[in-house]
Design an enzyme around this catalytic site. Structure first.
Site, PDB file in Angstrom:
ATOM      1  N   LEU A 145       1.771  -1.133  -4.740  1.00  0.00           N
ATOM      2  CA  LEU A 145       0.899  -0.888  -3.590  1.00  0.00           C
ATOM      3  C   LEU A 145       1.765  -0.448  -2.413  1.00  0.00           C
ATOM      4  CD1 LEU A 145      -1.419  -4.052  -3.609  1.00  0.00           C
ATOM      5  CD2 LEU A 145      -2.112  -1.712  -4.168  1.00  0.00           C
ATOM      6  N   HIS A 146       1.409   0.660  -1.805  1.00  0.00           N
ATOM      7  CA  HIS A 146       2.158   1.066  -0.617  1.00  0.00           C
ATOM      8  C   HIS A 146       1.343   1.896   0.364  1.00  0.00           C
ATOM      9  CE1 HIS A 146       2.499   4.838  -2.874  1.00  0.00           C
ATOM     10  NE2 HIS A 146       2.791   5.408  -1.723  1.00  0.00           N
TER      11      HIS A 146
END
Length: 368
Positions: A206-207
């Site tokens: 996740l970013h």
């Protein structure tokens, strides 16, 4: 003699440019590599030069982090100076991907009349709230050569009025890199080193700001991932952007259900993903890699700029609703996930085709 300048700035750029640089080197082409420093963490950028066999950058702009405007502006100013001071003048500037480095370098080159080749052109999510979408659109309309990975990318460009003469469908260069390094990556045995059974764990990344900057959205995602973790270990290499946010109110407990590890080098991460049972991600590149590896992938976004991974590959777009994510994960873990197939031109030869197109662009510039 052609002289090609390549600009990299973020993790995926390295995997995209490596096969092209290798193909041009085999042809005896003079090249230079410019690193903007957009990703300045050694685990996120520097390690790739060693792992992918790239030369260390000839120029490091060292721009670091900042707002989108600040970062783009710094790169624009610094890269323009590189171009003005370059001797000889570049025959072409290659900009991969969709990050701030991509659009800034393309704009600097275009304003100085240096031909621009956009590597991985034509991808669209049709979501203009994504900064990357704006970078893609602007770069494609500035570029003289659009190196596309798939037929849908060609169609997107045609709808925007870009002529076929500027488009060359070359395939997916990231898959060239994956094919080249997969045996070495698997030999590292990262899952075993982490105490994981091959095929017995999930990997999550996740970013994207839309997922990690809003505590409510991040909390929902962590809750869904914690539910998946009740069925098998969920390994989470934590992006620097995300790590600070996991300490927020109400988030630390959900995150504790996951196996948090440091960001991985390219080979380490490939070792991990290639033996995973399931991938959950908001990364475009990982959607492609999961399809190439035959691993079911759940995209934690409402859209994707890589629809070929859904139409033909192992990818399913599930958004950020926890119930939807958990249902899809259950299907995949029960063996009912998408199996898919390898799309056309994911054959390990995209770098060679891209090199041919870039040299043709350079020859046109020299003739002019």
């Amino acid at each position: 003699m052609a002289f090609v300048l390549h600009v990299v700035g973020a993790r995926p750029n390295f995997m995209k440019v490596a096969p092209l640089m290798a193909a041009l080197a085999r042809r005896g082409v003079s090249q230079r590599l410019v690193h903007t420093g957009q990703h300045f963490d050694e685990r996120m950028s520097g390690v790739f030069f060693e792992e992918l066999g790239l030369p260390r950058p000839d120029v490091d702009l060292g721009v670091g982090s900042g707002s989108h405007g600040e970062q783009t502006g710094k790169i624009l100013v610094a890269f323009e100076r590189v171009l003005l001071e370059s001797a000889p003048r570049p025959s072409a500037v290659v900009v991969p991907g969709d990050v701030n480095s991509t659009v800034a370098a393309a704009l600097a080159a275009a304003k100085l009349g240096v031909p621009v080749a956009h590597l991985e052109a034509g991808l669209r999510s049709f979501d203009r709230t994504m900064p990357e979408e704006l970078n893609r659109i602007v770069t494609d309309h500035l570029a003289d050569l659009l190196l596309t990975p798939s037929a849908d990318a060609d169609e997107n460009l045609a709808r925007e009025g870009i002529g076929a003469a500027r488009i060359a469908r070359v395939g997916n260069l990231m898959i060239d890199t994956l094919r080249t390094h997969l045996p070495k990556a698997r030999a590292l045995g990262v899952p075993r080193a982490l105490g994981l059974e091959p095929g017995g764990y999930a990997v999550v990344t996740l970013h994207r700001p839309s997922n990690v900057d809003d505590p409510d959205t991040l909390g929902r995602l962590l809750g869904a991932l914690a539910a998946v973790a009740r069925e098998l270990p969920v390994v989470f290499p934590v992006h620097p952007r995300t790590r600070a946010r996991l300490a927020g109110p109400g988030l630390a407990e959900a995150a504790s259900a996951l196996r948090l590890i440091e960001p991985q080098g390219y080979l380490e991460f490939l070792s991990l993903t290639s033996s995973a049972r399931l991938v959950l991600t908001d990364s475009g590149g990982l959607q492609e890699e999961a399809t190439a590896l035959g691993v079911p992938c759940l995209t934690l976004r409402e859209n994707t700029e890589r629809p070929v991974t859904v139409a033909e590959g192992t990818n399913e777009v599930v958004g950020t609703d926890p119930e939807r994510i958990v249902r899809a994960a259950h299907r995949a873990l029960s063996g009912a996930g998408k199996r898919g197939r390898i799309p056309a031109l994911w054959d390990g030869r995209a770098g060679e085709r891209a090199a041919d197109a870039v040299l043709a662009l350079a020859a046109r510039d020299g003739a002019g």
